[in-house]
Scaffold this motif. Structure first.
Motif, PDB file in Angstrom:
ATOM      1  N   LYS A 135      70.994  93.022  83.765  1.00  0.00           N
ATOM      2  CA  LYS A 135      71.352  92.241  84.744  1.00  0.00           C
ATOM      3  C   LYS A 135      70.606  90.782  84.414  1.00  0.00           C
ATOM      4  N   SER A 136      69.006  90.768  84.360  1.00  0.00           N
ATOM      5  CA  SER A 136      68.600  89.730  83.427  1.00  0.00           C
ATOM      6  C   SER A 136      67.663  89.314  82.722  1.00  0.00           C
ATOM      7  N   ILE A 137      68.130  90.292  81.939  1.00  0.00           N
ATOM      8  CA  ILE A 137      66.615  90.597  80.892  1.00  0.00           C
ATOM      9  C   ILE A 137      67.895  91.151  79.238  1.00  0.00           C
ATOM     10  N   LEU A 138      68.033  92.616  79.936  1.00  0.00           N
ATOM     11  CA  LEU A 138      69.923  92.919  79.083  1.00  0.00           C
ATOM     12  C   LEU A 138      70.696  91.818  78.337  1.00  0.00           C
ATOM     13  N   VAL A 139      71.414  91.829  79.393  1.00  0.00           N
ATOM     14  CA  VAL A 139      72.445  91.319  78.844  1.00  0.00           C
ATOM     15  C   VAL A 139      73.072  90.041  78.468  1.00  0.00           C
ATOM     16  N   PRO A 140      71.596  89.024  79.143  1.00  0.00           N
ATOM     17  CA  PRO A 140      71.675  87.816  78.666  1.00  0.00           C
ATOM     18  C   PRO A 140      70.619  87.617  76.860  1.00  0.00           C
ATOM     19  N   LEU A 141      70.401  89.517  76.781  1.00  0.00           N
ATOM     20  CA  LEU A 141      69.237  88.755  75.502  1.00  0.00           C
ATOM     21  C   LEU A 141      70.114  89.477  74.256  1.00  0.00           C
ATOM     22  N   VAL A 142      71.093  90.322  74.624  1.00  0.00           N
ATOM     23  CA  VAL A 142      72.472  91.037  73.848  1.00  0.00           C
ATOM     24  C   VAL A 142      73.218  89.926  73.313  1.00  0.00           C
ATOM     25  N   ALA A 143      73.985  88.898  74.676  1.00  0.00           N
ATOM     26  CA  ALA A 143      74.730  87.895  74.473  1.00  0.00           C
ATOM     27  C   ALA A 143      73.852  86.803  73.392  1.00  0.00           C
ATOM     28  N   GLU A 144      73.282  86.347  73.880  1.00  0.00           N
ATOM     29  CA  GLU A 144      71.884  85.926  72.585  1.00  0.00           C
ATOM     30  C   GLU A 144      72.319  85.662  71.391  1.00  0.00           C
ATOM     31  N   HIS A 145      71.974  86.611  71.613  1.00  0.00           N
ATOM     32  CA  HIS A 145      72.000  87.403  69.728  1.00  0.00           C
ATOM     33  C   HIS A 145      72.995  88.032  69.538  1.00  0.00           C
ATOM     34  N   HIS A 146      73.934  87.674  69.805  1.00  0.00           N
ATOM     35  CA  HIS A 146      75.555  88.074  69.486  1.00  0.00           C
ATOM     36  C   HIS A 146      75.911  89.507  68.871  1.00  0.00           C
ATOM     37  N   GLY A 147      75.204  90.661  70.000  1.00  0.00           N
ATOM     38  CA  GLY A 147      75.176  91.907  70.006  1.00  0.00           C
ATOM     39  C   GLY A 147      76.323  92.203  71.343  1.00  0.00           C
ATOM     40  N   ARG A 148      76.767  93.817  70.619  1.00  0.00           N
ATOM     41  CA  ARG A 148      78.150  94.357  71.794  1.00  0.00           C
ATOM     42  C   ARG A 148      77.397  96.011  72.224  1.00  0.00           C
ATOM     43  N   ILE A 149      77.080  95.424  73.962  1.00  0.00           N
ATOM     44  CA  ILE A 149      76.417  96.608  74.833  1.00  0.00           C
ATOM     45  C   ILE A 149      77.899  97.866  74.716  1.00  0.00           C
ATOM     46  N   VAL A 150      77.344  98.654  73.897  1.00  0.00           N
ATOM     47  CA  VAL A 150      78.618 100.523  73.344  1.00  0.00           C
ATOM     48  C   VAL A 150      78.384 101.085  74.277  1.00  0.00           C
ATOM     49  N   LYS A 151      77.776 101.332  75.491  1.00  0.00           N
ATOM     50  CA  LYS A 151      77.025 102.335  76.051  1.00  0.00           C
ATOM     51  C   LYS A 151      76.040 102.062  76.958  1.00  0.00           C
ATOM     52  N   LEU A 152      76.026 102.029  78.862  1.00  0.00           N
ATOM     53  CA  LEU A 152      74.745 102.275  79.757  1.00  0.00           C
ATOM     54  C   LEU A 152      75.529 103.525  79.741  1.00  0.00           C
ATOM     55  N   PHE A 175      75.195  95.730  66.379  1.00  0.00           N
ATOM     56  CA  PHE A 175      74.822  94.498  66.021  1.00  0.00           C
ATOM     57  C   PHE A 175      75.196  94.478  64.755  1.00  0.00           C
ATOM     58  N   ALA A 176      75.921  92.599  64.044  1.00  0.00           N
ATOM     59  CA  ALA A 176      77.448  92.761  63.146  1.00  0.00           C
ATOM     60  C   ALA A 176      75.406  92.240  61.701  1.00  0.00           C
ATOM     61  N   SER A 177      74.180  92.042  62.661  1.00  0.00           N
ATOM     62  CA  SER A 177      73.257  91.492  61.693  1.00  0.00           C
ATOM     63  C   SER A 177      71.511  92.769  62.050  1.00  0.00           C
ATOM     64  N   ALA A 178      71.125  93.207  61.020  1.00  0.00           N
ATOM     65  CA  ALA A 178      70.065  93.739  61.586  1.00  0.00           C
ATOM     66  C   ALA A 178      69.018  92.864  61.982  1.00  0.00           C
ATOM     67  N   VAL A 179      68.675  91.466  61.422  1.00  0.00           N
ATOM     68  CA  VAL A 179      68.185  90.453  61.910  1.00  0.00           C
ATOM     69  C   VAL A 179      68.027  90.402  63.679  1.00  0.00           C
ATOM     70  N   ASN A 180      69.669  90.474  63.809  1.00  0.00           N
ATOM     71  CA  ASN A 180      69.774  89.934  65.537  1.00  0.00           C
ATOM     72  C   ASN A 180      69.875  90.892  66.226  1.00  0.00           C
ATOM     73  N   ALA A 181      69.550  92.399  65.584  1.00  0.00           N
ATOM     74  CA  ALA A 181      69.694  93.140  65.984  1.00  0.00           C
ATOM     75  C   ALA A 181      67.850  93.612  66.855  1.00  0.00           C
ATOM     76  N   VAL A 182      66.824  93.212  65.093  1.00  0.00           N
ATOM     77  CA  VAL A 182      65.586  93.660  65.117  1.00  0.00           C
ATOM     78  C   VAL A 182      65.090  91.803  66.252  1.00  0.00           C
ATOM     79  N   ALA A 183      65.522  90.274  66.464  1.00  0.00           N
ATOM     80  CA  ALA A 183      65.249  90.033  67.354  1.00  0.00           C
ATOM     81  C   ALA A 183      65.569  90.512  69.126  1.00  0.00           C
ATOM     82  N   CYS A 184      66.593  91.158  69.022  1.00  0.00           N
ATOM     83  CA  CYS A 184      66.838  91.308  70.734  1.00  0.00           C
ATOM     84  C   CYS A 184      65.441  92.275  70.657  1.00  0.00           C
ATOM     85  N   ALA A 185      65.411  93.403  69.961  1.00  0.00           N
ATOM     86  CA  ALA A 185      64.570  94.610  69.881  1.00  0.00           C
ATOM     87  C   ALA A 185      62.540  93.770  70.409  1.00  0.00           C
ATOM     88  N   VAL A 186      62.643  92.740  69.746  1.00  0.00           N
ATOM     89  CA  VAL A 186      61.708  92.127  69.785  1.00  0.00           C
ATOM     90  C   VAL A 186      61.202  91.317  71.288  1.00  0.00           C
TER      91      VAL A 186
END
Length: 594
Positions: free
Chosen positions: A41-58, A67-78
């Motif tokens: 709730k406090s880390i994952l979901v806000p970060l995914v939204a911030e980097h324009h991602g979509r949670i496929v499944k938990l 993610f549509a962008s590799a840059v966004n995916a890595v930035a979110c992961a870091v």
């Protein structure tokens, strides 16, 4: 219709899971679930939204994000790893929630809201080989990033990914000073493989048989736990899946295990049939399956017999699968346990080259974890075999002295490790300390009577000390527990049968073994043939024996045949002179100078 809705697209996939999820759940199920919910709730979901991602499944302990962008995916992961590290500050090490993350850019198949295909598989595989707190990237992701992110990378080189034909270049993100430390209690550098035993299904249609079936399942859990190279999930956790239709991948994620053992039992009249199968929870593939049919006589003997057979074969196949996984990992991420497994495989070749390679691999295991008992024990065993394969340029007793000291260290590092006790027992044989050897072999057997390799060594000790009836029974147990036995089992079996005057049986085993299984292999067969009156064959084998020994001799190049025979009797720690005399007679009949 589902096939018509499926679409393909290029996507960056982030896969993450929690290290040691099963252990965390066993310690504190409610607290772990609450912590995971809070961090989502406090880390994952806000970060995914911030980097324009979509949670496929938990998935219990894991998540798949598109993610549509590799840059966004890595930035979110870091950023995800950094914030998880901050959230772990002040938390006890054994309660930290630590992630490992894999990111891939590739083609995916879209079906409804779910994703499939190589693009997803590679991301999940990268996550599975990543170190705790790390982010691993496929080369395709790195190529897209370029210099767009202020992060550095370690290039781990090409990696063979299971079920993917081509090697994948793997890179690790350097997370710098903010990189979360590896909690020692969660991820020791030898990283045991983990397994859960699900309750075996009752196919008898008689609920009164549940006690017997649960008994077999519980025995298997208990006997697996004897292999302290395994992390075995407790009964309370695995029995929660009783009666449920399960997906191996989901159960693996929920319990935090790499392998599942499941099966069924059918009792019909005086007959019982047990099936068992070992499943890889990452790929969902079946690694091994077997069926056992027994007459329903002594119920407890059946229970014990089947449990031991299943456990021994499951462990052997699990080790084979682990070795296959090692081949697909960059060397920088191979753990001490996996170096030990590779060393064990090299050692089992029983050649000079195999021993040298085993020593190198065991040294790598100890380099990764200096306190890893198995690695130290492996080095002890190699040095103990040195006079057979490597180091004959020094007095015979010197390598054994070093081996004995290493074996003692291994047993001190882990007093519960049956492998260290086996090797310590074996190392006491060469200085002829038979009572000490007996103590350690007996302790190893008490710690784990299900290790087929250990039973082979124990049978040899029993034969060297003229305990022939028990030696033959122990040898038979080893062959029953590992019906796919390697050639070196046959070599030890020949020694046992010759020392126990079962010459016909020795020749039967000799007919099954390759001629280069052991340098001294023809010598033992020469003795067996000589005592059976096959003198021409005995002389031919005696000549082959001397040729083999000279081919690997590391001592005085001018040594005569008597010196080679002196080595043979040093290298075979036979306790009683009557057994030595019987061998001497056989060698003389085979034309050897002794």
């Amino acid at each position: 219709m589902a096939e018509e809705r499926a679409q393909r697209r290029l996507a960056a996939i982030l896969a993450a899971d929690v290290v040691g999820y099963g252990r965390l759940m066993e310690q504190d199920e409610a607290g772990t679930l609450a912590s995971l919910r809070e961090r989502r709730k406090s880390i994952l979901v806000p970060l995914v939204a911030e980097h324009h991602g979509r949670i496929v499944k938990l998935m219990g302990d894991g998540v798949l994000v598109e993610f549509a962008s590799a840059v966004n995916a890595v930035a979110c992961a870091v950023e995800l790893q950094k914030r998880m590290a901050l959230a772990n500050e002040g938390v006890a090490e054994d309660r930290c929630v630590v992630l490992r993350v894999g990111v891939n850019l590739g083609d995916v198949v879209v079906d409804g809201g779910d994703l499939f295909g190589d693009g997803v598989i590679i991301a999940v595989r990268l996550q599975s080989i990543a170190e705790p707190g790390d982010v691993y990237l496929a080369g395709s992701v790195h190529e897209q990033i370029g210099s767009k992110l202020a992060v550095a990378f370690d290039d781990l080189g090409p990696c063979n990914i299971k079920n993917i034909a081509r090697p994948i270049r793997v890179l690790r993100v350097k997370l710098g000073s903010e990189r979360p430390s590896r909690p020692a209690a969660q991820q020791p550098p030898h990283v045991k493989p983990s397994i859960a035993v699900l309750p075996f299904a009752n196919l008898s249609g008689d609920a009164a048989q549940d006690y017997f079936i649960d008994g077999i399942t519980e025995d298997i859990i208990t006997e697996l736990s004897r292999f302290n190279g395994l992390l075995v999930i407790a009964r309370q956790s695995s029995f929660a899946y009783r009666g449920r239709s399960i997906d191996a991948r989901q159960v693996g994620r929920e319990l935090g295990v790499q392998y599942l053992l499941e099966g069924s039992i059918r009792i019909a009249g005086a007959h019982v049939r047990v099936t068992a199968q070992l499943i890889d929870t990452i790929g969902g593939s079946h690694l091994w399956a077997e069926r056992y049919d027994r007459d329903f006589g002594d119920i407890f003997a059946i229970q014990d017999d089947i449990s031991r057979a299943i456990v021994s074969m499951a462990v052997l196949r699990l080790q084979d699968d682990r070795l296959e996984r090692v081949a697909s990992k960059p060397p920088q991420s191979v753990t001490a346990y996996e170096w030990w497994l590779r060393g064990k495989r090299a050692f089992s070749l029983h050649t000079t080259e195999g021993m040298l390679e085993a020593r190198r691999l065991f040294e790598k295991a100890v380099e990764v974890d200096p306190n890893y008992a198995r690695g130290v024990a492996g080095l002890a065993f190699v040095h103990n075999m040195a006079t057979s394969y490597m180091d004959w340029g020094v007095p015979f007793d010197k390598p054994h002295e070093l081996a004995l000291n290493l074996a003692r260290k291994a047993a001190q590092l882990d007093p519960t490790d049956h492998v260290a006790e086996i090797i310590l027992g074996w190392c006491h044989m060469f200085p002829r300390k038979y009572s000490e050897a007996k103590w350690h072999f007996d302790r190893a057997h008490a710690l784990n009577p299900n290790d087929a390799d250990g039973l082979i060594y124990r049978s040899s000790y029993l034969a060297y000390t003229a305990q022939c009836e028990e030696a033959a029974e122990t040898l038979g147990q080893a062959f029953r527990l590992n019906p796919s036995y390697p050639d070196w089992y046959l070599a030890f079996g020949i020694i046992v049968h010759v020392l126990c005057r079962r010459y016909d049986r020795a020749l039967e085993l000799g007919a099954q073994a390759s001629r280069d299984v052991w340098p001294e292999f023809p010598g033992w067969l020469a003795v067996a043939n000589a005592h059976l009156g096959n003198l021409d064959e005995a002389r031919s084998l005696g000549t082959a024996f001397l040729r083999n020994v000279r081919g690997i001799w590391r001592g005085d190049p001018g040594a005569d045949d008597k010196e080679l025979m002196r080595w043979f009797f040093f290298d075979n720690p036979i306790q009683h002179q009557a057994d030595v005399d019987r061998l001497l007679t056989g060698f003389r009949l085979a034309g050897l100078q002794v």
